[in-house]
Motif scaffolding. Structure first.
Motif, PDB file in Angstrom:
ATOM      1  N   TRP A 325       2.525   0.474  -2.520  1.00  0.00           N
ATOM      2  CA  TRP A 325       1.228   0.446  -1.850  1.00  0.00           C
ATOM      3  C   TRP A 325       1.417   0.525  -0.333  1.00  0.00           C
ATOM      4  O   TRP A 325       2.497   0.279   0.188  1.00  0.00           O
ATOM      5  N   ARG A 326       0.332   0.828   0.359  1.00  0.00           N
ATOM      6  CA  ARG A 326       0.310   0.728   1.823  1.00  0.00           C
ATOM      7  C   ARG A 326      -0.941  -0.050   2.214  1.00  0.00           C
ATOM      8  O   ARG A 326      -2.058   0.357   1.901  1.00  0.00           O
ATOM      9  N   LEU A 327      -0.749  -1.182   2.875  1.00  0.00           N
ATOM     10  CA  LEU A 327      -1.874  -2.028   3.266  1.00  0.00           C
ATOM     11  C   LEU A 327      -2.650  -1.355   4.387  1.00  0.00           C
ATOM     12  O   LEU A 327      -2.088  -1.033   5.438  1.00  0.00           O
ATOM     13  N   ILE A 328      -3.948  -1.138   4.177  1.00  0.00           N
ATOM     14  CA  ILE A 328      -4.763  -0.481   5.196  1.00  0.00           C
ATOM     15  C   ILE A 328      -5.841  -1.407   5.757  1.00  0.00           C
ATOM     16  O   ILE A 328      -6.501  -1.064   6.735  1.00  0.00           O
ATOM     17  N   ARG A 329      -6.009  -2.591   5.138  1.00  0.00           N
ATOM     18  CA  ARG A 329      -6.984  -3.538   5.667  1.00  0.00           C
ATOM     19  C   ARG A 329      -6.593  -4.955   5.251  1.00  0.00           C
ATOM     20  O   ARG A 329      -6.150  -5.168   4.121  1.00  0.00           O
ATOM     21  N   HIS A 330      -6.754  -5.875   6.194  1.00  0.00           N
ATOM     22  CA  HIS A 330      -6.490  -7.295   5.904  1.00  0.00           C
ATOM     23  C   HIS A 330      -7.499  -8.108   6.693  1.00  0.00           C
ATOM     24  O   HIS A 330      -7.452  -8.188   7.910  1.00  0.00           O
ATOM     25  N   LEU A 338     -10.296 -10.459   2.077  1.00  0.00           N
ATOM     26  CA  LEU A 338     -10.430  -9.096   1.566  1.00  0.00           C
ATOM     27  C   LEU A 338      -9.287  -8.254   2.112  1.00  0.00           C
ATOM     28  O   LEU A 338      -9.078  -8.183   3.323  1.00  0.00           O
ATOM     29  N   ALA A 339      -8.529  -7.657   1.211  1.00  0.00           N
ATOM     30  CA  ALA A 339      -7.490  -6.698   1.606  1.00  0.00           C
ATOM     31  C   ALA A 339      -7.738  -5.400   0.846  1.00  0.00           C
ATOM     32  O   ALA A 339      -8.325  -5.407  -0.241  1.00  0.00           O
ATOM     33  N   VAL A 340      -7.290  -4.309   1.430  1.00  0.00           N
ATOM     34  CA  VAL A 340      -7.353  -2.999   0.757  1.00  0.00           C
ATOM     35  C   VAL A 340      -5.999  -2.337   0.939  1.00  0.00           C
ATOM     36  O   VAL A 340      -5.481  -2.256   2.060  1.00  0.00           O
ATOM     37  N   ALA A 341      -5.413  -1.885  -0.165  1.00  0.00           N
ATOM     38  CA  ALA A 341      -4.140  -1.161  -0.129  1.00  0.00           C
ATOM     39  C   ALA A 341      -4.324   0.189  -0.791  1.00  0.00           C
ATOM     40  O   ALA A 341      -5.058   0.323  -1.759  1.00  0.00           O
ATOM     41  N   ARG A 342      -3.639   1.202  -0.262  1.00  0.00           N
ATOM     42  CA  ARG A 342      -3.700   2.551  -0.823  1.00  0.00           C
ATOM     43  C   ARG A 342      -2.428   2.835  -1.611  1.00  0.00           C
ATOM     44  O   ARG A 342      -1.316   2.498  -1.170  1.00  0.00           O
ATOM     45  N   ARG A 343      -2.585   3.453  -2.771  1.00  0.00           N
ATOM     46  CA  ARG A 343      -1.429   3.799  -3.598  1.00  0.00           C
ATOM     47  C   ARG A 343      -0.690   4.969  -2.973  1.00  0.00           C
ATOM     48  O   ARG A 343      -1.271   6.020  -2.723  1.00  0.00           O
ATOM     49  N   ASP A 344       0.602   4.778  -2.687  1.00  0.00           N
ATOM     50  CA  ASP A 344       1.403   5.855  -2.135  1.00  0.00           C
ATOM     51  C   ASP A 344       1.614   6.947  -3.181  1.00  0.00           C
ATOM     52  O   ASP A 344       1.619   6.687  -4.386  1.00  0.00           O
ATOM     53  N   ALA A 345       1.840   8.156  -2.709  1.00  0.00           N
ATOM     54  CA  ALA A 345       2.063   9.285  -3.623  1.00  0.00           C
ATOM     55  C   ALA A 345       3.410   9.129  -4.329  1.00  0.00           C
ATOM     56  O   ALA A 345       4.330   8.527  -3.815  1.00  0.00           O
TER      57      ALA A 345
END
Length: 345
Positions: A325-330, A338-345
């Protein structure tokens, strides 16, 4: 009433059996500490369970003379003691197993009973918020494999709370909806609510992905899913009884995972996040959420917030990278996490 007593007796027998099983073979010292009103009784019952299993067991009393503290070792016995006075006077080789009985934090009025999360250094933590329904919440990995206790004890913990969960916490529905709105879930996508509990967020997830999307709630506790049937029906969402550590989905099957309170319940966060990454499509999202900030949760449990905790921004960012994952919001104000992570390719 009879059924409740019978169920409670079975629960105690299960917990005591597991405690007896994690005591290593050979001479061992076990100390039960924590809740004043119960530690002596628990120590007595644990000693009886060990004897029933064929273990030689000595129950050390409060007033046993110092000369007797280590005499049991020569016979390869297990010594069971209780209380802080005994914990402060360990056997020659230290306490093999420290069992902590955890109750409500001091702020809830139980400080005099040894309540709160003052379990530092304990090998086993038993939750006794309800003395009729004990639940093991932690066992050191050196004592037994997590799979021996984690799933059954997690189900026991939440099963006893399912019927009253929404009455206690239903006021935070708006916080869940706001978190979903801010998470950027895709219209028409497939979203999984991992650890859905009573299904409070399912309607908000349906609104986010629209009529063409797919919403699935997943939980390990049948009693929680029973309560979730009504909101799931209203949201046209599916429900699955399954373990978030072993998801019943093919690789890259979902576009987003909403995880309210899930991460800190995973016994191995790295393995858990890798499994969530496995079923998420590249570019998909993971949304860890809690309707209280980390500092507020720590205060409720009678402890101070530590900067190195897994959900702190720095550690979570590192863990995310390690697990796909890559954390894009904390975002961690007092009123929510609230955190948001994006799945890496």
């Amino acid at each position: 009433m009879t059924g409740h007593i019978s169920a409670g007796a079975r629960r105690w027998a299960e917990v005591l059996q597991l405690l007896a099983e994690v005591v290593p073979t050979g001479p061992a010292g076990v100390i039960v500490d924590g809740m004043d009103a119960h530690r002596g009784v628990v120590a007595d019952r644990l000693a009886a369970t060990l004897r029933a299993a064929g273990r030689s067991c000595v129950r050390l009393s409060r007033d046993a003379p110092p000369a007797d503290r280590d005499g049991w070792r020569a016979d390869g016995a297990v010594a069971v003691a209780d209380g802080p006075h005994r914990r402060a006077r360990p056997p020659a080789d230290g306490w093999t197993v420290v069992v902590w009985l955890r109750t409500a934090p001091p702020a809830a009025g139980n400080g005099a009973d040894g309540g709160g999360d003052r379990s530092g250094g304990a090998h086993v933590v038993v939750d006794l918020h309800d003395p009729d329904w004990p639940v093991i919440r932690h066992v050191d990995a050196a004592l037994t494999d997590r799979d021996r206790w984690y799933l059954a004890e997690s189900r026991a913990f939440f099963a006893a709370r399912a019927a009253t969960w929404d009455a206690r916490f239903g006021h935070d529905q708006a916080a869940y909806a706001a978190a979903v709105t801010e998470s950027g879930l895709p219209i028409g996508g497939t979203v999984l609510d991992a650890g859905c509990g009573t299904g409070r967020v399912l309607p908000a997830l349906r609104a986010a992905v629209g009529a063409t999307g797919t919403v699935v709630g997943l939980d390990v506790t049948p009693q929680m899913l029973a309560v979730a049937r009504t909101p799931a029906a209203a949201a046209a969402a599916g429900l699955l009884l399954a373990d978030a550590r072993r998801l019943p989905f093919a690789a890259a099957a979902v576009d987003a995972i909403f995880a309210a309170g899930l991460i800190m319940h995973l016994p191995d966060i790295n393995a858990g996040l890798r499994e969530l990454a496995r079923v998420t499509r590249p570019g998909g999202r993971l949304v860890p959420f809690h309707p209280s900030g980390r500092a507020a949760v720590a205060a409720r449990h009678g402890r101070a917030l530590r900067p190195g905790e897994p959900l702190a921004e720095g550690p979570l960012r590192i863990t995310a990278v390690r697990t796909g994952w890559r954390l894009i919001r904390h975002d961690d104000p007092p009123h929510r996490f609230l955190a948001v992570a994006r799945r890496d390719a």
